[in-house]
Design a protein around this motif. Structure first.
Motif, mmCIF file in Angstrom:
data_model
loop_
_atom_site.group_PDB
_atom_site.id
_atom_site.type_symbol
_atom_site.label_atom_id
_atom_site.label_comp_id
_atom_site.label_asym_id
_atom_site.label_seq_id
_atom_site.Cartn_x
_atom_site.Cartn_y
_atom_site.Cartn_z
ATOM 1 N N ARG A 7 0.823 -1.213 0.000
ATOM 2 C CA ARG A 7 0.000 0.000 0.000
ATOM 3 C C ARG A 7 0.857 1.264 0.000
ATOM 4 N N THR A 8 2.004 1.207 0.675
ATOM 5 C CA THR A 8 2.889 2.365 0.693
ATOM 6 C C THR A 8 3.370 2.695 -0.709
ATOM 7 N N PHE A 9 3.772 1.675 -1.470
ATOM 8 C CA PHE A 9 4.253 1.899 -2.828
ATOM 9 C C PHE A 9 3.147 2.473 -3.710
ATOM 10 N N THR A 10 1.964 1.881 -3.653
ATOM 11 C CA THR A 10 0.863 2.312 -4.520
ATOM 12 C C THR A 10 0.477 3.760 -4.246
ATOM 13 N N LEU A 11 0.300 4.123 -2.981
ATOM 14 C CA LEU A 11 -0.097 5.489 -2.649
ATOM 15 C C LEU A 11 1.026 6.485 -2.956
ATOM 16 N N SER A 12 2.277 6.065 -2.775
ATOM 17 C CA SER A 12 3.405 6.949 -3.100
ATOM 18 C C SER A 12 3.474 7.213 -4.596
ATOM 19 N N VAL A 13 3.165 6.214 -5.404
ATOM 20 C CA VAL A 13 3.135 6.391 -6.850
ATOM 21 C C VAL A 13 2.079 7.427 -7.239
ATOM 22 N N ILE A 14 0.893 7.307 -6.657
ATOM 23 C CA ILE A 14 -0.185 8.260 -6.951
ATOM 24 C C ILE A 14 0.240 9.681 -6.564
ATOM 25 N N ALA A 15 0.846 9.815 -5.387
ATOM 26 C CA ALA A 15 1.285 11.133 -4.931
ATOM 27 C C ALA A 15 2.418 11.675 -5.801
ATOM 28 N N SER A 16 3.288 10.795 -6.287
ATOM 29 C CA SER A 16 4.433 11.234 -7.090
ATOM 30 C C SER A 16 4.004 11.815 -8.426
ATOM 31 N N ILE A 17 2.882 11.342 -8.953
ATOM 32 C CA ILE A 17 2.404 11.853 -10.243
ATOM 33 C C ILE A 17 2.140 13.351 -10.151
ATOM 34 N N ALA A 18 1.452 13.775 -9.072
ATOM 35 C CA ALA A 18 1.154 15.202 -8.892
ATOM 36 C C ALA A 18 2.429 16.005 -8.667
ATOM 37 N N SER B 213 2.037 18.479 0.566
ATOM 38 C CA SER B 213 0.971 18.279 -0.421
ATOM 39 C C SER B 213 -0.060 19.406 -0.359
ATOM 40 N N VAL B 214 -0.312 19.945 0.831
ATOM 41 C CA VAL B 214 -1.210 21.106 0.951
ATOM 42 C C VAL B 214 -0.614 22.309 0.218
ATOM 43 N N LEU B 215 0.691 22.503 0.373
ATOM 44 C CA LEU B 215 1.356 23.613 -0.326
ATOM 45 C C LEU B 215 1.326 23.403 -1.842
ATOM 46 N N LEU B 216 1.411 22.140 -2.292
ATOM 47 C CA LEU B 216 1.284 21.858 -3.728
ATOM 48 C C LEU B 216 -0.075 22.300 -4.256
ATOM 49 N N VAL B 217 -1.125 21.964 -3.516
ATOM 50 C CA VAL B 217 -2.473 22.361 -3.923
ATOM 51 C C VAL B 217 -2.584 23.884 -3.972
ATOM 52 N N ILE C 12 -4.615 22.897 -14.764
ATOM 53 C CA ILE C 12 -4.671 21.453 -14.984
ATOM 54 C C ILE C 12 -4.022 20.688 -13.829
ATOM 55 N N GLY C 13 -3.014 21.261 -13.200
ATOM 56 C CA GLY C 13 -2.317 20.564 -12.122
ATOM 57 C C GLY C 13 -3.057 20.524 -10.811
ATOM 58 N N VAL C 14 -4.095 21.339 -10.650
ATOM 59 C CA VAL C 14 -4.784 21.439 -9.359
ATOM 60 C C VAL C 14 -5.458 20.129 -8.939
ATOM 61 N N PRO C 15 -6.291 19.485 -9.793
ATOM 62 C CA PRO C 15 -6.924 18.231 -9.344
ATOM 63 C C PRO C 15 -5.917 17.134 -9.032
ATOM 64 N N PHE C 16 -4.796 17.099 -9.733
ATOM 65 C CA PHE C 16 -3.771 16.103 -9.430
ATOM 66 C C PHE C 16 -3.121 16.385 -8.080
ATOM 67 N N LEU D 25 -2.685 14.853 -2.208
ATOM 68 C CA LEU D 25 -2.962 15.079 -0.790
ATOM 69 C C LEU D 25 -3.754 13.912 -0.197
ATOM 70 N N VAL D 26 -4.764 13.435 -0.919
ATOM 71 C CA VAL D 26 -5.571 12.315 -0.432
ATOM 72 C C VAL D 26 -4.708 11.061 -0.279
ATOM 73 N N ALA D 27 -3.857 10.785 -1.269
ATOM 74 C CA ALA D 27 -2.997 9.597 -1.211
ATOM 75 C C ALA D 27 -2.045 9.664 -0.024
ATOM 76 N N ILE D 28 -1.460 10.826 0.225
ATOM 77 C CA ILE D 28 -0.501 10.969 1.323
ATOM 78 C C ILE D 28 -1.185 10.818 2.680
ATOM 79 N N VAL D 29 -2.393 11.309 2.809
ATOM 80 C CA VAL D 29 -3.133 11.179 4.074
ATOM 81 C C VAL D 29 -3.312 9.707 4.447
ATOM 82 N N PHE D 30 -3.514 8.842 3.438
ATOM 83 C CA PHE D 30 -3.764 7.427 3.694
ATOM 84 C C PHE D 30 -2.496 6.572 3.692
ATOM 85 N N LEU D 31 -1.316 7.187 3.566
ATOM 86 C CA LEU D 31 -0.067 6.423 3.638
ATOM 87 C C LEU D 31 0.098 5.809 5.025
ATOM 88 N N PRO D 32 0.456 4.515 5.129
ATOM 89 C CA PRO D 32 0.725 3.916 6.446
ATOM 90 C C PRO D 32 1.907 4.617 7.114
#
Length: 590
Positions: free
Chosen positions: A286-297, A360-364, A505-509, A514-521
Motif C-alpha cells: 500500500r505504501t508503494f501504490t499510494l506513493s506512486v499516486i502522490a508522485s504523479i502530482a 501536499s497542501v502547499l502543492l495544492v 490542470i495541475g490542481v486536481p492532481f 494530498l488524499v494519497a498521502i493522508v492514507f499512507l501507512p
C-alpha cells in the motif's frame, strides 16, 4: 549461520565523513544532470524562435527528455538489481553529457528533440541510480539529512542554471548552454570512481524485459503525441484558427486505442515475465501504490512549473532570459529551504508523515494560485505563489522515495525506487504535454478573439508593419521582449491568460496527491541500510530454516525446499528487518 555471527561479520557502519565522501560523486552527477537541463530552460523560447519552431516544438523539446527519462528509469532500476550499480551510474553520466553536447549543434527543432530524447536516457539513470546507491550505504532514518543535500544540490542547479543560461544566451548565444556541463561531468566521473565504494553483490543472470520496454514506450509515446497534437492547428499560422485535428477524429481514436491496447499487453507481459520491468507485485504494498499516486502530482508540479514559468516570464512579462532566471528564484528558494530543512527534521525526530501532508497542501495551494496569474499580476504575489509551489515540491519529492525504500524488500530496492521516480517522470511528461496542448489551444483561441487588436497594433507600426505581419504568419514562437510596445502588450496579455489556464490542470492532481498521502501507512523509519537488511533477511532464513529442515529430515528423511518472501507483504518484511535492527541496526554511526 546464526544471527549473532552475521552481525559480527557485517562491515562497520560508515562515519559521517565517509558518507559525505561517497556521496560527493553522486551529488556532482546529479548537479550535472540538473544543470544541463535548467541552463537551457530560460533560453528555450529563444532557441525555438531561432530554429523556427512553434509551441508544439517547444513542448516536445521538453517532453522528449521527460518521456525517455520516464521509460528508461525502470530499466536502469531493474539493471541496478542485477548488475554493478556504480558502473551503471558512470555510464548514465556519459550518455547524458554526450547527448547534451550534441544538442548544442542542432540545426532544426527535430534534431534538438532527438538529442534531448537521448539525453533523457542518461537522466533516467542518474535519477534512479543515485537513490539506489544511497540506500546501499545509508539507512532510511539517517537518509533524511543526506536527501536534504540532494535537495540542496537540485535547488542550486535550478537557481544557478537559469541565471547562467540567461547570461550565456545574452552574451555568447544559446548553443554554449549545452557545452557548459562537460568539464563538470568529467570531475563527476573521477569522483564517482575514486570515492564511491559499494558492497560487492552476488552475480546474477541478467535478463531484460524487451517486450515490456517496447510496449511501454509505444503506449506512452502514442498517448503523448495525441495529447500534443489533438485540438490544435496543423499549419501553425496565427491567422489559421481552424481546428484541423479534432480531439475525436479517426486519427485520435486510433492513437488512443493503440495506447490502451499496448498498455493492456504491457500488464500481461509483466505478469508473465521472469524479470518484469515493473514488478506488479509491488502494488500489493500500500505504501508503494499510494506513493506512486502522490508522485504523479509532484512530477506535474515540478516539471510543469519549470517549463511554463520560464515561458510566463518571457512571453507574458517581456523578460529577457537572464531576467527570467532571476524572476524564478522564489520558487527555487522554497524548494531549497523545505528540502534541506525537512530532511534534517526527518533524521532528528524519525517522523515523516506530517511533513508530507504539509507539502501536499502547499502543492495544492501553489498550483491553484498560479492558475490565477495574468500578465499584469503584482510580481510580489507571483513570487509568493512560486515559493509555495517550490516548498511543496521540496517536502514531497525526495521523501516519497524514502518511505517506499523504508518498506520495500531489500532485493527490490532498485525497481521500487525507480518505480516511484518513473511515475513521477511519467506524471511530469503527461502533465507538460497536456499543459502545453492547453496553452497552445488557449493562445490560438485568444488570438482569434483579439484578431482586430493585433491587426490594429500592426498597422500602427508604419514601415515595420509588413515585417511583423510576416513574423506572426510564420507560426514560430514569438520573441515577445523584442516586439514593439503596442504589439507586445497584446501578446503578453494572451500568453499570461494562456499559461494561467495551463496551471489549472495541475490542481486536481495536487488534490489527489494530498488524499494519497493522508492514507499512507505511518511506518517508522528503519535504522538499517539496504545491505544490512539483506544480510539480516538471509540470517533469519538460515536461523529458522535449518532447525525446521533437520526436524523434517529426522521424521521423513527428506529435506524440504526453503521458500523466501514473495514480496506480497513488503511492509511486514520491513518490520522483521527493523526488529533485527534492535540487535545490530540501531548502533550509532562511528
Amino acid at each position: 549461520m546464526s544471527a549473532t555471527s552475521t552481525d559480527a561479520a557485517a562491515p562497520p557502519r560508515m562515519s559521517h565523513r565517509q558518507v559525505l565522501e561517497a556521496l560527493s560523486g553522486l551529488l556532482l552527477g546529479m548537479f550535472v544532470s540538473m544543470l544541463a537541463s535548467t541552463v537551457v530552460s530560460t533560453s528555450l523560447p529563444v532557441i525555438i524562435h531561432d530554429l523556427d519552431g512553434d509551441q508544439a516544438a517547444f513542448t516536445w523539446v521538453v517532453t522528449a527528455t521527460l518521456l525517455t527519462t520516464a521509460i528508461s528509469t525502470p530499466i536502469w532500476g531493474k539493471l541496478a538489481d542485477l548488475t554493478n550499480r556504480k558502473v551503471l551510474y558512470q555510464l548514465a553520466i556519459v550518455i547524458f553529457v554526450v547527448a547534451t553536447a550534441a544538442a548544442g549543434f542542432s540545426q532544426s527543432p527535430e534534431m534538438l528533440i532527438a538529442c534531448r530524447a537521448v539525453q533523457g536516457i542518461g537522466a533516467g539513470g542518474l535519477a534512479a541510480l543515485s537513490q539506489v546507491l544511497m540506500a546501499d550505504i545509508i539507512s532510511p532514518r539517517e537518509r533524511g539529512r543526506y536527501m536534504g543535500l540532494f535537495g540542496g544540490v537540485m535547488a542550486l542547479a535550478t537557481i544557478g542554471g537559469p541565471l547562467l543560461g540567461g547570461v550565456i544566451t545574452d552574451a555568447w548565444g544559446w548553443r554554449w548552454n549545452f557545452f557548459v556541463a562537460l568539464p563538470v561531468a568529467v570531475v563527476a566521473l573521477i569522483l564517482v570512481q575514486t570515492t564511491l565504494h559499494v558492497p560487492a553483490r552476488p552475480r546474477k543472470k541478467t535478463t531484460i524485459d524487451i517486450a515490456g520496454i517496447v510496449l511501454l514506450s509505444v503506449a506512452v509515446s502514442l498517448l503523448l503525441i495525441w495529447v500534443t497534437n489533438a485540438g490544435t492547428t496543423t499549419t501553425g499560422a496565427w491567422e489559421d484558427l481552424a481546428n484541423n485535428n479534432d480531439w475525436w477524429s479517426l486519427t485520435s481514436v486510433l492513437m488512443v486505442g493503440g495506447a490502451l491496447v499496448c498498455a493492456i499487453l504491457f500488464v500481461i507481459v509483466e505478469l508473465r515475465s521472469a524479470e518484469p520491468l515493473i514488478p506488479l507485485s509491488l502494488f500489493r504494498n500500500r505504501t508503494f501504490t499510494l506513493s506512486v499516486i502522490a508522485s504523479i502530482a509532484t512530477g506535474i508540479a515540478m516539471f510543469g512549473a519549470s517549463v511554463f514559468l520560464s515561458q510566463y516570464m518571457q512571453l507574458a512579462r517581456g523578460a529577457t532570459p537572464t531576467e527570467a532566471g532571476l524572476m524564478t528564484i522564489p520558487m527555487i528558494g522554497g524548494l531549497l529551504i523545505s528540502s534541506i530543512g525537512v530532511g534534517a527534521l526527518v533524521t532528528k525526530f524519525g517522523t515523516w508523515k506530517p511533513y508530507l501532508i504539509v507539502g501536499s497542501v502547499l502543492l495544492v495551494a501553489g498550483s491553484y494560485l498560479l492558475s490565477t496569474i495574468h500578465y499584469d499580476t503584482n510580481f510580489f504575489l507571483v513570487s509568493v505563489y512560486m515559493f509555495l509551489l517550490g516548498a511543496g515540491v521540496g517536502m514531497t519529492m525526495q521523501n516519497l522515495v524514502l518511505v517506499v525504500q523504508n518498506t520495500t524488500r531489500p532485493e527490490e530496492i532498485g525497481v521500487a525506487s525507480s518505480g516511484v521516480t518513473f511515475f513521477r517522470s511519467l506524471g511530469g511528461t503527461v502533465g507538460v504535454s497536456v499543459m502545453g496542448a492547453a496553452l497552445a489551444a488557449k493562445v490560438t483561441q485568444l488570438v482569434g478573439e483579439r484578431k482586430e487588436d493585433i491587426q490594429a497594433a500592426i498597422m500602427s507600426l508604419g514601415d515595420k508593419a509588413q515585417y511583423w505581419a510576416e513574423q506572426l504568419q510564420s507560426g514560430s514562437l514569438p520573441k515577445v521582449s523584442a516586439m514593439p510596445e503596442a504589439l507586445r502588450t497584446v501578446f503578453e496579455s494572451i500568453y499570461g491568460t494562456g499559461i494561467s489556464h495551463a496551471f489549472l490542470i495541475g490542481v486536481p492532481f495536487a488534490v489527489l496527491s494530498l488524499v494519497a498521502i493522508v492514507f499512507l501507512p505511518n511506518k517508522p523509519l528503519t535504522t538499517m541500510t539496504t545491505t544490512e537488511r539483506l544480510e539480516a533477511s538471509e540470517a533469519d532464513v538460515a536461523t529458522v530454516s535449518v532447525p525446521e529442515a533437520m526436524a523434517t529430515l529426522g521424521a521423513t528423511g527428506a529435506v524440504p525446499s526453503v521458500s523466501t518472501d514473495s514480496g506480497a507483504d513488503a511492509d511486514t518484511a520491513a518490520d522483521r528487518d527493523d526488529t533485527r535492527a534492535g540487535r545490530g541496526g540501531d548502533r550509532p554511526s562511528r
